[in-house]
Every structure is written in C-alpha cells, then in structure tokens.
Design a protein around this motif. Structure first.
Motif, PDB file in Angstrom:
ATOM      1  N   PRO A 126      -8.528   0.346  -2.479  1.00  0.00           N
ATOM      2  CA  PRO A 126      -9.551   0.247  -3.525  1.00  0.00           C
ATOM      3  C   PRO A 126      -9.117   0.957  -4.812  1.00  0.00           C
ATOM      4  O   PRO A 126      -8.392   1.955  -4.776  1.00  0.00           O
TER       5      PRO A 126
ATOM      6  N   GLN B 106      -7.857  -8.903  -6.402  1.00  0.00           N
ATOM      7  CA  GLN B 106      -8.939  -8.665  -5.446  1.00  0.00           C
ATOM      8  C   GLN B 106      -8.370  -8.350  -4.059  1.00  0.00           C
ATOM      9  O   GLN B 106      -8.836  -7.447  -3.382  1.00  0.00           O
ATOM     10  N   GLY B 107      -7.346  -9.102  -3.660  1.00  0.00           N
ATOM     11  CA  GLY B 107      -6.704  -8.823  -2.378  1.00  0.00           C
ATOM     12  C   GLY B 107      -6.078  -7.435  -2.336  1.00  0.00           C
ATOM     13  O   GLY B 107      -6.150  -6.740  -1.319  1.00  0.00           O
ATOM     14  N   SER B 108      -5.489  -7.017  -3.452  1.00  0.00           N
ATOM     15  CA  SER B 108      -4.883  -5.681  -3.486  1.00  0.00           C
ATOM     16  C   SER B 108      -5.953  -4.598  -3.406  1.00  0.00           C
ATOM     17  O   SER B 108      -5.738  -3.556  -2.786  1.00  0.00           O
ATOM     18  N   TYR B 109      -7.118  -4.846  -4.018  1.00  0.00           N
ATOM     19  CA  TYR B 109      -8.205  -3.865  -3.962  1.00  0.00           C
ATOM     20  C   TYR B 109      -8.830  -3.800  -2.566  1.00  0.00           C
ATOM     21  O   TYR B 109      -9.406  -2.779  -2.194  1.00  0.00           O
ATOM     22  N   GLU B 110      -8.715  -4.858  -1.800  1.00  0.00           N
ATOM     23  CA  GLU B 110      -9.184  -4.809  -0.410  1.00  0.00           C
ATOM     24  C   GLU B 110      -8.254  -3.943   0.436  1.00  0.00           C
ATOM     25  O   GLU B 110      -8.689  -3.312   1.390  1.00  0.00           O
ATOM     26  N   VAL B 111      -6.978  -3.903   0.079  1.00  0.00           N
ATOM     27  CA  VAL B 111      -6.002  -3.064   0.787  1.00  0.00           C
ATOM     28  C   VAL B 111      -6.126  -1.613   0.340  1.00  0.00           C
ATOM     29  O   VAL B 111      -6.195  -0.698   1.160  1.00  0.00           O
TER      30      VAL B 111
ATOM     31  N   SER C  72       0.813  -1.213   0.000  1.00  0.00           N
ATOM     32  CA  SER C  72       0.000   0.000   0.000  1.00  0.00           C
ATOM     33  C   SER C  72       0.849   1.267   0.000  1.00  0.00           C
ATOM     34  O   SER C  72       0.364   2.338  -0.359  1.00  0.00           O
TER      35      SER C  72
END
Length: 137
Positions: free
Chosen positions: A116, A109-114, A31
């Motif tokens: 958006p 998807q995991g990166s977008y949870e960290v 991030s």
C-alpha cells in the motif's frame, strides 16, 4: 518473500510526430524494492539485442498520471484524458512512449495491493541495503 507483479502493456513509440511504432514493454513491481517500478523492454526491440530496464519511482508514475512529473531522466505526463506519455532521456537521445492511462492505472493499483502507498518502509530490508553498499566499497 517478495511478491512480483509484471504486466505487459501496449505502447506507442513516438518516432516523429505523428508517426508511431507499436511496442510491448512490461511494467514490473517487486515488493523487495517497494519504492520502484521497472519498465522492461524486450531484447528484440533494443539497439543492442539485450533486454533494457528503466527503473524509476512508483510515486513518479502515480504523480505523472495527474500532471507533469519528473526532473531527471524520466518524465511522466498525461496526454489528454486517456493517454499518458513517459519520456526517457539517455545519452543516445530521448524516447517518447505513449501508454493507455487505464493500463498504467491498473498496474499501479496492482502494486498498491502488494504494498500500500505509504507503507513502503515496512517492506525495505535496510540491513541488506547497507551490506550491498559496503560490498561495493
């Protein structure tokens, strides 16, 4: 404090079609560097025995899941319904890597949870970026 996700993803290095060689690089997202993803090859598979990291846009990885994307050293393109190819261009030549599209999608998807999609600028530390640039001068 930055959040880092790392996912080891099985891949096939396409050596001479249709011959392949299995690899297990890792995809990493931090991030603190919200626009980028890192494709990390372990030292045991590199030519010089050192870990090798390719860094490219998270958007490029996402766009390449839907259609051909990339204009520089990294190109991403779907290969049928279930596979995605990442093409890496270096002075030594071109490497073609085939991944499961589901594995890449799960990583994204995991990166977008960290962080958006569309919110990356809120995570950028521009002052530190400028300090880094000025230190190099």
């Amino acid at each position: 404090m930055s959040q880092v996700i790392t996912r080891t993803v099985p891949a096939q290095l396409i050596t001479r079609p249709p011959a392949t060689r299995p690899l297990t690089p890792a995809l990493r997202y931090d991030s603190a560097d919200p626009l980028a993803v890192h494709l990390v090859f372990p030292a045991d598979i590199s030519l010089d025995g050192e870990e090798v990291t390719w860094t490219f846009s998270r958007d490029l990885l996402a766009q390449g899941a839907c259609g051909p994307a990339g204009e520089g050293d990294v190109h991403v393109c779907p290969f049928g319904q279930e596979r995605t190819v990442i093409e890496l261009h270096a002075g030594e030549g071109v490497a073609l890597l085939e991944f499961s599209s589901a594995d890449l999608s799960a990583f994204l998807q995991g990166s977008y949870e960290v962080v958006p999609a569309g919110c990356e600028s809120a995570f950028l530390d521009l002052e530190e970026g400028f300090r880094s640039l000025l230190r190099g001068v």
